[in-house]
Scaffold this motif. Sequence first.
Motif, PDB file in Angstrom:
ATOM      1  N   LEU A   1      37.490  44.644  53.780  1.00 57.00           N
ATOM      2  CA  LEU A   1      37.579  43.174  53.685  1.00 57.00           C
ATOM      3  C   LEU A   1      39.063  42.837  53.528  1.00 57.00           C
ATOM      4  O   LEU A   1      39.547  42.562  52.425  1.00 57.00           O
ATOM      5  N   PRO A   2      39.804  42.887  54.630  1.00 51.31           N
ATOM      6  CA  PRO A   2      41.273  42.808  54.556  1.00 51.31           C
ATOM      7  C   PRO A   2      41.817  41.531  53.903  1.00 51.31           C
ATOM      8  O   PRO A   2      42.883  41.556  53.296  1.00 51.31           O
ATOM      9  N   SER A   3      41.073  40.420  53.998  1.00 49.38           N
ATOM     10  CA  SER A   3      41.618  39.181  53.420  1.00 49.38           C
ATOM     11  C   SER A   3      41.114  38.911  52.000  1.00 49.38           C
ATOM     12  O   SER A   3      41.380  37.864  51.422  1.00 49.38           O
ATOM     13  N   ALA A   4      40.385  39.883  51.429  1.00 46.89           N
ATOM     14  CA  ALA A   4      39.848  39.680  50.076  1.00 46.89           C
ATOM     15  C   ALA A   4      40.971  39.664  49.036  1.00 46.89           C
ATOM     16  O   ALA A   4      41.997  40.322  49.182  1.00 46.89           O
ATOM     17  N   VAL A   5      40.760  38.879  47.984  1.00 49.08           N
ATOM     18  CA  VAL A   5      41.711  38.769  46.865  1.00 49.08           C
ATOM     19  C   VAL A   5      41.061  39.424  45.646  1.00 49.08           C
ATOM     20  O   VAL A   5      39.849  39.291  45.442  1.00 49.08           O
ATOM     21  N   ARG A   6      41.859  40.110  44.834  1.00 49.97           N
ATOM     22  CA  ARG A   6      41.320  40.723  43.621  1.00 49.97           C
ATOM     23  C   ARG A   6      41.120  39.654  42.538  1.00 49.97           C
ATOM     24  O   ARG A   6      41.925  38.720  42.404  1.00 49.97           O
ATOM     25  N   PHE A   7      40.085  39.823  41.739  1.00 51.35           N
ATOM     26  CA  PHE A   7      39.767  38.849  40.695  1.00 51.35           C
ATOM     27  C   PHE A   7      40.929  38.673  39.712  1.00 51.35           C
ATOM     28  O   PHE A   7      41.285  37.553  39.345  1.00 51.35           O
ATOM     29  N   ARG A   8      41.556  39.781  39.326  1.00 54.21           N
ATOM     30  CA  ARG A   8      42.684  39.683  38.383  1.00 54.21           C
ATOM     31  C   ARG A   8      43.829  38.868  38.989  1.00 54.21           C
ATOM     32  O   ARG A   8      44.521  38.134  38.283  1.00 54.21           O
ATOM     33  N   ASP A   9      44.006  38.984  40.314  1.00 54.45           N
ATOM     34  CA  ASP A   9      45.060  38.196  40.978  1.00 54.45           C
ATOM     35  C   ASP A   9      44.725  36.711  40.983  1.00 54.45           C
ATOM     36  O   ASP A   9      45.616  35.863  40.876  1.00 54.45           O
ATOM     37  N   THR A  10      43.417  36.390  41.083  1.00 55.60           N
ATOM     38  CA  THR A  10      43.042  34.963  41.059  1.00 55.60           C
ATOM     39  C   THR A  10      43.385  34.345  39.704  1.00 55.60           C
ATOM     40  O   THR A  10      43.785  33.190  39.624  1.00 55.60           O
ATOM     41  N   LEU A  11      43.247  35.143  38.635  1.00 52.54           N
ATOM     42  CA  LEU A  11      43.567  34.631  37.294  1.00 52.54           C
ATOM     43  C   LEU A  11      45.074  34.405  37.158  1.00 52.54           C
ATOM     44  O   LEU A  11      45.507  33.411  36.566  1.00 52.54           O
ATOM     45  N   ALA A  12      45.866  35.323  37.734  1.00 53.82           N
ATOM     46  CA  ALA A  12      47.324  35.167  37.690  1.00 53.82           C
ATOM     47  C   ALA A  12      47.763  33.949  38.507  1.00 53.82           C
ATOM     48  O   ALA A  12      48.611  33.158  38.080  1.00 53.82           O
ATOM     49  N   LEU A  13      47.153  33.778  39.693  1.00 56.28           N
ATOM     50  CA  LEU A  13      47.497  32.624  40.541  1.00 56.28           C
ATOM     51  C   LEU A  13      47.044  31.317  39.893  1.00 56.28           C
ATOM     52  O   LEU A  13      47.746  30.305  39.947  1.00 56.28           O
ATOM     53  N   GLY A  14      45.859  31.360  39.266  1.00 59.19           N
ATOM     54  CA  GLY A  14      45.346  30.156  38.610  1.00 59.19           C
ATOM     55  C   GLY A  14      46.220  29.699  37.464  1.00 59.19           C
ATOM     56  O   GLY A  14      46.319  28.493  37.177  1.00 59.19           O
ATOM     57  N   ALA A  15      46.879  30.659  36.803  1.00 55.37           N
ATOM     58  CA  ALA A  15      47.738  30.321  35.660  1.00 55.37           C
ATOM     59  C   ALA A  15      48.928  29.459  36.081  1.00 55.37           C
ATOM     60  O   ALA A  15      49.535  28.778  35.247  1.00 55.37           O
ATOM     61  N   ARG A  16      49.249  29.466  37.384  1.00 50.91           N
ATOM     62  CA  ARG A  16      50.394  28.665  37.878  1.00 50.91           C
ATOM     63  C   ARG A  16      50.018  27.197  38.105  1.00 50.91           C
ATOM     64  O   ARG A  16      50.880  26.366  38.355  1.00 50.91           O
ATOM     65  N   HIS A  17      48.705  26.944  38.104  1.00 50.16           N
ATOM     66  CA  HIS A  17      48.244  25.580  38.386  1.00 50.16           C
ATOM     67  C   HIS A  17      47.756  24.891  37.123  1.00 50.16           C
ATOM     68  O   HIS A  17      47.146  25.517  36.257  1.00 50.16           O
ATOM     69  N   GLU A  18      48.028  23.606  37.040  1.00 48.93           N
ATOM     70  CA  GLU A  18      47.454  22.797  35.965  1.00 48.93           C
ATOM     71  C   GLU A  18      46.009  22.492  36.361  1.00 48.93           C
ATOM     72  O   GLU A  18      45.756  22.081  37.500  1.00 48.93           O
ATOM     73  N   LEU A  19      45.060  22.730  35.462  1.00 45.09           N
ATOM     74  CA  LEU A  19      43.669  22.402  35.796  1.00 45.09           C
ATOM     75  C   LEU A  19      43.496  20.887  35.721  1.00 45.09           C
ATOM     76  O   LEU A  19      43.701  20.290  34.664  1.00 45.09           O
ATOM     77  N   PRO A  20      43.146  20.250  36.834  1.00 47.04           N
ATOM     78  CA  PRO A  20      43.006  18.791  36.807  1.00 47.04           C
ATOM     79  C   PRO A  20      41.792  18.347  35.984  1.00 47.04           C
ATOM     80  O   PRO A  20      40.887  19.144  35.722  1.00 47.04           O
ATOM     81  N   GLU A  21      41.802  17.115  35.583  1.00 41.43           N
ATOM     82  CA  GLU A  21      40.643  16.541  34.884  1.00 41.43           C
ATOM     83  C   GLU A  21      39.529  16.395  35.917  1.00 41.43           C
ATOM     84  O   GLU A  21      39.701  15.741  36.942  1.00 41.43           O
ATOM     85  N   VAL A  22      38.411  17.076  35.681  1.00 37.50           N
ATOM     86  CA  VAL A  22      37.300  17.019  36.642  1.00 37.50           C
ATOM     87  C   VAL A  22      36.149  16.257  36.006  1.00 37.50           C
ATOM     88  O   VAL A  22      35.739  16.556  34.885  1.00 37.50           O
TER      89      VAL A  22
END
Length: 555
Positions: free
Chosen positions: A182-203
Amino acid sequence: MTIERPWLAHYPAGVPAEIDVDQYPSIPAMLDESIRLYRDRPAFSNMGKCITYGEVETLSNRFAAYLLGELRLKKGDRVAIMMPNCLQYPIATFGVLRAGLTVVNVNPMYTARELKHQMVDSGASVILVLDNFARTVQEVLPETSLQHVITTGLGDMLGFPKGPIVNFVLRYVKKMVPDYDLPSAVRFRDTLALGARHELPEVSIGPEDIAFLQYTGGTTGVAKGAMLTHRNLVANMQQASAWVGGNARPGEEVIITALPLYHIFALTANGLVFTKFGAKNILITNPRDMPGFVKELRREPFTAITGVNTLFNGLLNTPGFDQVDFSKLHLTLGGGMAVQRAVAERWKKVTGVTLVEAYGLTETSPAACINPMDLAEYNGSIGLPIPSTDACIKDEDGNMLPVGEVGELCIRGPQVMKGYWNRPEDTAAAIDADGWLHTGDMAKMDENGFFYIVDRKKDMILVSGFNVYPNEIEDVIAMMPEVLEVAAVGVPDERSGEVVKLVIVKKDPALTAEQVKAHARANLTGYKQPKIIEFRDELPKSNVGKILRRELRGD
């Protein structure tokens, strides 16, 4: 139309007739309260690694921020999660819900055919999958609407050095991770690192938003997605919390979660109700490894456990289980299938705690009836309708039947699903104009409002015009100490239409068919007695251990 509620007179002390459905507008609102109250308490534990409520908040927020900030998902988009019990599951699930998205729980044991159906039907655009099952995703990916794949190893959240060791052993020693591409798959730990760069918007998340598309077993043909809203699940969490609350100590509970969290029973009972109580959830990844499971149970005293009959039976028959410390155990809840008297009585003898039977369906989020928590001993009933829930027995024409008569069990309450995803005809067939969900289970109510399941409509055996209910036959045969497990099914017969066939797993290798027949003759009337007896090494079971009678019938 108002209905009599005889069960209210038999509610345990302190349990209200109605619950406040509006206390929390959504599941994340409930989670936020638990995090505030229990921030530093352990929330989830797996393979010796524990994360606190505060860490659940941080990590689930990061995953939510990744889904919204990196993947640009929109409110209502579906995210599939395909994994057994591990720390990634609650982090991801709470993250998806925080982002205003819908969780599509997937049984990781699914074949490619089953996975493809669920992905196509749900229209999921993202899937998070454990490495062990990623090959199946690879097989179906081109035929689905999936755009993003996130992969993870079982050891990924266990820290160093344990995590890498677990992943290495699973992949190279036990060979439990088939190769996948699955060449375009992202690792779960990487998603957490990438998510840390974003402010979670008010949903903005409302009570009618769909929290889960929970696919139900497909016993009536193709698997259908039950639309469970935040209101449905919050209601059921409130109902079950009110029921067991007098028996629970907030901030002190330790619950064993052996049933998979992707299944509605553990999802609500363990994942939501006990999170509300600030409990520590001990996640068992592979409960089928009974010796390993018992070893885990001996690590620390626990206060609560949920399970199905086969799980309790398996534990009772595993060496060392009777050496477990049960001094703090005060709650054992059984559901998902009928609890057998022989298992319940033995559980009480070994643990000192009554095995309390409950009843529910995917379509009811799941709890509809639960026995009183102060029950002295097994009573063969599924219990009383829980707060804010109505139940009745209807005949084929939709008329309500009086006390003691057998008909179809119908449920009405705030926990009843919105309907089946994209299946208006199926929804209309399941929920009538008055809001009653027709369960497909044959039952009766006694004068005190206790309900008794007689059997599934589909599992009923018709012998010469007489209704024979498999649960009754199985209960009788399970009384034999030489029997480990038993299932009863109907098979075609020229003379009587159908006859009873038993499939038995022996506990005593010396057990003979003649002994079984003699026991049946002593305990069952003529037409209920088994005509065919087959011995097997094991019974076919679903992912949560429910015996698959349809496979034994050859449906």
